[in-house]
Design an enzyme around this catalytic site. Structure first.
Site, PDB file in Angstrom:
ATOM      1  CD  GLU A 104      -3.112  -1.307   2.186  1.00  0.00           C
ATOM      2  OE1 GLU A 104      -2.310  -1.640   3.360  1.00  0.00           O
ATOM      3  OE2 GLU A 104      -3.935  -1.153   2.031  1.00  0.00           O
ATOM      4  CD  GLU A 124      -3.530  -6.458   3.871  1.00  0.00           C
ATOM      5  OE1 GLU A 124      -3.469  -7.155   2.620  1.00  0.00           O
ATOM      6  OE2 GLU A 124      -2.730  -5.310   3.697  1.00  0.00           O
TER       7      GLU A 124
HETATM    8  N1  3HC Z   1       4.566  -7.688  11.785  1.00  0.00           N
HETATM    9  C1  3HC Z   1       5.137  -7.879  12.770  1.00  0.00           C
HETATM   10  N2  3HC Z   1       5.788  -9.089  12.935  1.00  0.00           N
HETATM   11  C2  3HC Z   1       6.019  -9.807  11.681  1.00  0.00           C
HETATM   12  C3  3HC Z   1       5.181  -9.397  10.464  1.00  0.00           C
HETATM   13  C4  3HC Z   1       4.347  -8.353  10.619  1.00  0.00           C
HETATM   14  N3  3HC Z   1       3.659  -7.738   9.601  1.00  0.00           N
HETATM   15  N4  3HC Z   1       5.607 -10.264   9.347  1.00  0.00           N
HETATM   16  C5  3HC Z   1       6.630 -11.141   9.836  1.00  0.00           C
HETATM   17  N5  3HC Z   1       6.855 -10.797  11.242  1.00  0.00           N
HETATM   18  C6  3HC Z   1       7.669 -11.408  12.201  1.00  0.00           C
HETATM   19  C7  3HC Z   1       7.376 -12.915  12.333  1.00  0.00           C
HETATM   20  O1  3HC Z   1       6.421 -13.137  13.360  1.00  0.00           O
HETATM   21  C8  3HC Z   1       8.733 -13.301  12.729  1.00  0.00           C
HETATM   22  O2  3HC Z   1       8.969 -13.172  14.034  1.00  0.00           O
HETATM   23  P1  3HC Z   1       9.917 -14.233  14.945  1.00  0.00           P
HETATM   24  O3  3HC Z   1      11.410 -14.071  14.330  1.00  0.00           O
HETATM   25  O4  3HC Z   1      10.190 -13.429  16.290  1.00  0.00           O
HETATM   26  O5  3HC Z   1       9.005 -15.260  14.833  1.00  0.00           O
HETATM   27  C9  3HC Z   1       9.681 -12.461  11.881  1.00  0.00           C
HETATM   28  O6  3HC Z   1       9.120 -11.437  11.539  1.00  0.00           O
HETATM   29  C10 3HC Z   1      10.304 -13.229  10.524  1.00  0.00           C
HETATM   30  O7  3HC Z   1       9.043 -13.629  10.069  1.00  0.00           O
HETATM   31  P2  3HC Z   1       8.874 -15.231   9.332  1.00  0.00           P
HETATM   32  O8  3HC Z   1       9.545 -16.065  10.029  1.00  0.00           O
HETATM   33  O9  3HC Z   1       7.548 -15.517   8.696  1.00  0.00           O
HETATM   34  O10 3HC Z   1       9.796 -14.861   8.073  1.00  0.00           O
HETATM   35  P3  3HC Z   1       9.976 -15.471   6.347  1.00  0.00           P
HETATM   36  O11 3HC Z   1      11.026 -14.982   5.810  1.00  0.00           O
HETATM   37  O12 3HC Z   1       9.632 -17.131   6.444  1.00  0.00           O
HETATM   38  O13 3HC Z   1       8.588 -14.951   5.924  1.00  0.00           O
HETATM   39  C11 3HC Z   1       7.133 -12.870   5.242  1.00  0.00           C
HETATM   40  C12 3HC Z   1       8.630 -13.452   5.711  1.00  0.00           C
HETATM   41  C13 3HC Z   1       6.956 -13.509   3.874  1.00  0.00           C
HETATM   42  C14 3HC Z   1       7.164 -11.421   5.405  1.00  0.00           C
HETATM   43  C15 3HC Z   1       6.297 -13.455   6.280  1.00  0.00           C
HETATM   44  O14 3HC Z   1       6.564 -13.150   7.580  1.00  0.00           O
HETATM   45  C16 3HC Z   1       4.837 -12.872   6.333  1.00  0.00           C
HETATM   46  O15 3HC Z   1       4.113 -13.617   5.418  1.00  0.00           O
HETATM   47  N6  3HC Z   1       4.483 -11.715   7.129  1.00  0.00           N
HETATM   48  C17 3HC Z   1       3.308 -11.415   7.261  1.00  0.00           C
HETATM   49  C18 3HC Z   1       2.873 -10.541   6.059  1.00  0.00           C
HETATM   50  C19 3HC Z   1       1.725  -9.765   6.010  1.00  0.00           C
HETATM   51  O16 3HC Z   1       0.697 -10.627   6.483  1.00  0.00           O
HETATM   52  N7  3HC Z   1       1.435  -8.339   5.849  1.00  0.00           N
HETATM   53  C20 3HC Z   1       0.249  -7.862   6.034  1.00  0.00           C
HETATM   54  C21 3HC Z   1       0.193  -7.294   7.259  1.00  0.00           C
HETATM   55  S1  3HC Z   1      -1.473  -6.712   7.652  1.00  0.00           S
HETATM   56  C22 3HC Z   1      -1.394  -5.188   6.887  1.00  0.00           C
HETATM   57  O17 3HC Z   1      -0.517  -4.638   6.297  1.00  0.00           O
HETATM   58  C23 3HC Z   1      -2.574  -4.333   7.384  1.00  0.00           C
HETATM   59  C24 3HC Z   1      -2.670  -2.979   6.367  1.00  0.00           C
HETATM   60  O18 3HC Z   1      -3.236  -3.282   5.068  1.00  0.00           O
HETATM   61  C25 3HC Z   1      -3.474  -1.875   7.054  1.00  0.00           C
END
Ligand code: 3HC
Ligand code: NAI
Length: 699
Positions: A104, A124
């Protein structure tokens, strides 16, 4: 500036570099830094702004840890509006994963460039929400409604080249994000490129949103976020202005943010990552894992071998004789065919896996050099003991000896060797190359580095590994036995298996317990019941025999074409088997039970109460270390709806005092089955939740 965003003026370009490891989530300090960076760039006379992320990725989304807490300004949608409204040219350079709020921010920039390996998406809905910083309004304007609906309702990530085709990216370039971003921004400035705000583009033409909504709702099997997101995209087309569309997005976003499903899905997100992090394994190196042996190439052994081969391990499959070994190879080939058909592996890979990486054996000596051996022979203690005694003789020192037993005592199996410290349970789920769950069963004498090796194998095989202690059925099957018993009691008292299955699939389970039993094979449960009866049932336990009668007639479920349901060749699913209804009625008559009506709500309540109560015992006895371990077991091995977070998260959400009160009420009819778990009573008395226990364990 904040520490999370570094500011640097490079000629006429203000460079904002995010530094918020591990994934540059858009937490408060990042948002503040971006806002301040834009303001400073404007006040210092820069002509353009470049935004990029240091470390492994551009912004991977909003900071999920902030969800549920009071939001602090600047809010992400306002920040995006501020970026887009800047009179300077704003460019984002993407690498890693630009997800959710990250994409975004990129969409509110005026131009986007990415490295070829970058991936983008709006995931999301998987967290129970929808894109809340303009994603539902800007993406359809730039990529079209159809692509936006696809990306937003499925949450799928797309690679850079697809994103370029969709118009999400303007350019792909090899290199470091900072450098390609600077070069591109200079080029834009030199060519006098205009500021280009997606929010100022015309609204796209609407589609038949009602039918898309209905279709997505059905596909979500009870999950609301994807369908709700359709309404937000609709607003992009139909609202009076971009601002009005943003307002609608915000309303729908807030609705979902306040929902139980959001709580469940966020719990699943963090628990999935926490489940295999065990404090005692910190700094413990796993043993070498290159060559593995599998004993028994039936349903499970073949599935385990398939999973191991697909993750690059060499597998020696030991069977009883050449014929059985050949049958095992055929099974493995059949499993791999699935991957071949779907294009996951090539014909060459298929040939390499079956002819090079897989070795068939009938002689234990062939296991001498294996680093880890998994036994998947018949579920019989004597057979397993013989197998482990042989392994003890032939395996090299330090080899990990694992059993895939479903119920048997791993301590007893370990005691049949002279090296119980090397013995562990690795409980896979059928089909083992598909199901994500792996219970790592730690016996009394299992060495720590053997536990670490179990988790390392789980990671290689891309499983969700859960630590379990030794008891009848470990975490999952022990809890299953209890809730399945609750279902059997309801059948005796008047509900039909088919009503129960329907009530539970409506609740969100992938399948009901009776359809699951048909799939797994009714002979498995039959064998367990016979064993338990032979060990002596408590006289107070209500036993039922109608399920045995189904098996006695030679009907074992799907594999024989008949069980609770009748399965016709070529048709998906089954139809209720009327013979089962007659067997149930006969048993009720024999036991003098007058059947009563059950509402679907009561079925779900009793079933879930039994599940939660047993799960609380499993945690109370430290078979599962934390409530979240149970939740992940049920989610990844038993088809529990992810959007409810798991049984113990569900219990927290509906309220523990009410559940305990129900269990006590059920106990007035049957105080043997419905014995409240001491842990549940304790939590209610102390006004605490299961999630409090999760939090305490992570401190
Ligand atoms: N917020 C906070 N922490 C996050 C995060 C996020 N969005 N995304 C990942 N993390 C943290 C994980 O909890 C993990 O923490 P830990 O080491 O303490 O366990 C660390 O970052 C590393 O994450 P992964 O182990 O999952 O690492 P990968 O390399 O396997 O994957 C990733 C990375 C593809 C970015 C995966 O973490 C992921 O899919 N994250 C979520 C992405 C997501 O859903 N984003 C949308 C958020 S909602 C939003 O943006 C709302 C908006 O529209 C207003
Ligand atoms: P299966 O009956 O399909 O396969 C067992 C295989 O072991 C057969 O191919 C048989 O030839 C072979 N075998 C038996 N004794 C042997 C020996 N001494 N040496 C070498 N091979 C031998 O059984 P299935 O379903 O694969 O189960 C195997 C184990 O996995 C059992 O302990 C079971 O409880 C467990 N399990 C089963 C699950 C299921 O859903 N089927 C799920 C999880 C665990």
């Amino acid at each position: 500036m904040t520490e999370a965003i570094a500011y640097e003026l490079v000629g006429e370009i203000a460079v904002l570099a995010a530094n918020n490891p591990p994934v540059n989530a858009l937490g408060l300090s990042v948002r503040q830094g971006l806002q301040a960076g834009i303001e400073r760039a404007e006040s210092e006379g820069a002509k353009a702004v470049l935004i990029y992320g240091t470390g492994r990725t551009y912004f991977a989304g909003a900071d999920i840890r902030e969800f549920g807490k009071p939001p602090q300004a600047p809010w992400l949608p306002d920040l995006c509006a501020r970026i887009e409204a800047s009179p300077l040219i704003v460019v984002s350079a993407l690498h890693g994963t630009a997800l959710g709020g990250g994409l975004e921010v990129a969409l509110s920039s005026h131009y986007r460039i990415a490295v070829p390996s970058a991936r983008v998406g709006l995931p999301e809905v998987h967290l129970g929400i929808l894109p809340g910083a303009g994603g539902t309004q800007r993406l359809p304007r730039v990529a079209g409604v159809e692509a936006a609906l696809d990306l937003i309702t499925t949450g799928r990530h797309v690679g850079a080249s697809e994103a370029l085709k969709l118009g999400i990216l303007d350019r792909i370039e090899e290199g470091e994000p900072r450098q390609i971003g600077l070069d591109y921004t200079r080029e834009l400035l030199d060519s006098g490129a205009p500021r280009r705000a997606i929010g100022e583009m015309p609204a796209p033409a609407p589609v038949d949103f009602d039918s898309v909504y209905a279709e997505v709702l059905k596909k979500g099997r009870g999950q609301l976020s994807p369908a709700t997101a359709v309404r937000a995209v609709q607003a992009a087309c139909e609202a009076e202005s971009f601002g009005a569309g943003m307002k609608r997005e915000r309303e729908l976003f807030s609705e979902l943010m306040d929902s139980d499903q959001r709580q469940g899905l966020i719990h699943a997100f963090f628990s999935e990552r926490a489940v295999s992090k065990l404090p005692e394994l910190e700094g413990v190196a796993p043993r070498t894992l290159k060559k593995i042996g599998v004993i028994g190439g039936g349903t499970m052994g073949a599935g385990i071998a398939t999973a191991a081969l697909l993750s690059g391990l060499n597998v020696t499959m030991l069977e009883m004789n050449d014929e059985a070994a050949a049958a095992a190879k055929t099974r493995i080939g059949g499993n791999l065919q699935g991957g071949l058909k779907r294009g996951k592996i090539s014909q060459q890979q298929f040939d390499d896996l079956t002819e090079e990486a897989l070795t068939l054996a009938t002689d234990y000596a062939d296991l001498a050099s294996a680093d880890l051996v998994i036994e998947a022979v018949f579920e019989d203690m004597e057979v397993k003991k013989q197998v482990f005694a042989r392994l003890d003789e032939v395996c090299k020192p330090g080899a990990v000896l694992a059993t895939n037993t479903s119920y048997l005592d791993v301590n007893e199996i370990a005691a049949s060797t002279r090296r119980p410290e090397d013995v562990i349970g690795l409980h896979f789920f059928s089909p083992a190359h598909v199901m994500k769950l792996l219970e790592v069963v730690v016996a009394d004498k299992t060495a720590l580095d053997v536990v670490a090796t179990g988790f390392a194998l789980g990671k290689m095989l891309k499983k969700i590994s859960v630590r379990a202690g030794v008891c009848d059925g470990f975490i999952g099957n022990r809890i299953l036995a209890t809730y399945r018993t609750a279902a059997d009691h309801m059948v005796l008292d008047g509900a039909s298996p088919f009503q129960i299955d329907k009530a539970l699939t409506d609740f969100g389970f992938a399948m009901g317990p009776f359809a699951v039993a048909d799939l797994a094979g009714l002979d498995i449960g039959w064998a367990v019941r016979k064993r338990k009866r032979s060990e002596g049932l408590d006289p107070r336990a209500r036993d039922s025999s109608y399920a045995d009668k189904i098996c006695e007639a030679g009907n074992f479920g799907q594999k024989t074409g008949k069980g609770y349901y009748v399965y016709e060749k070529g048709k998906r699913g089954g139809t209720p088997n009327a013979e089962v209804t007659s067997l149930i009625e006969a048993e009720r008559t024999e036991k003098g039970i007058t059947p009563r009506e059950f509402s679907d709500d009561e079925i779900v309540r009793r079933y879930m109460a039994a599940m939660v109560n047993e799960a609380a015992k499993v945690v109370g006895e430290a078979i599962a270390r934390r409530p979240l371990d149970v939740d992940m077991t049920l989610l990844f091995g038993y088809g529990f709806p992810r959007y409810r977070g798991g049984p113990l998260k569900w219990a927290d959400i509906v309220g523990l005092p009410g559940l305990l009160a129900d269990i006590k009420r059920y106990a007035s009819e049957d105080d043997y089955f419905w014995q409240p778990a001491p842990l549940l009573e304790q939590l209610v008395a102390e006004g605490r939740s299961f999630d409090d226990l999760n939090k305490e364990s992570s401190k």
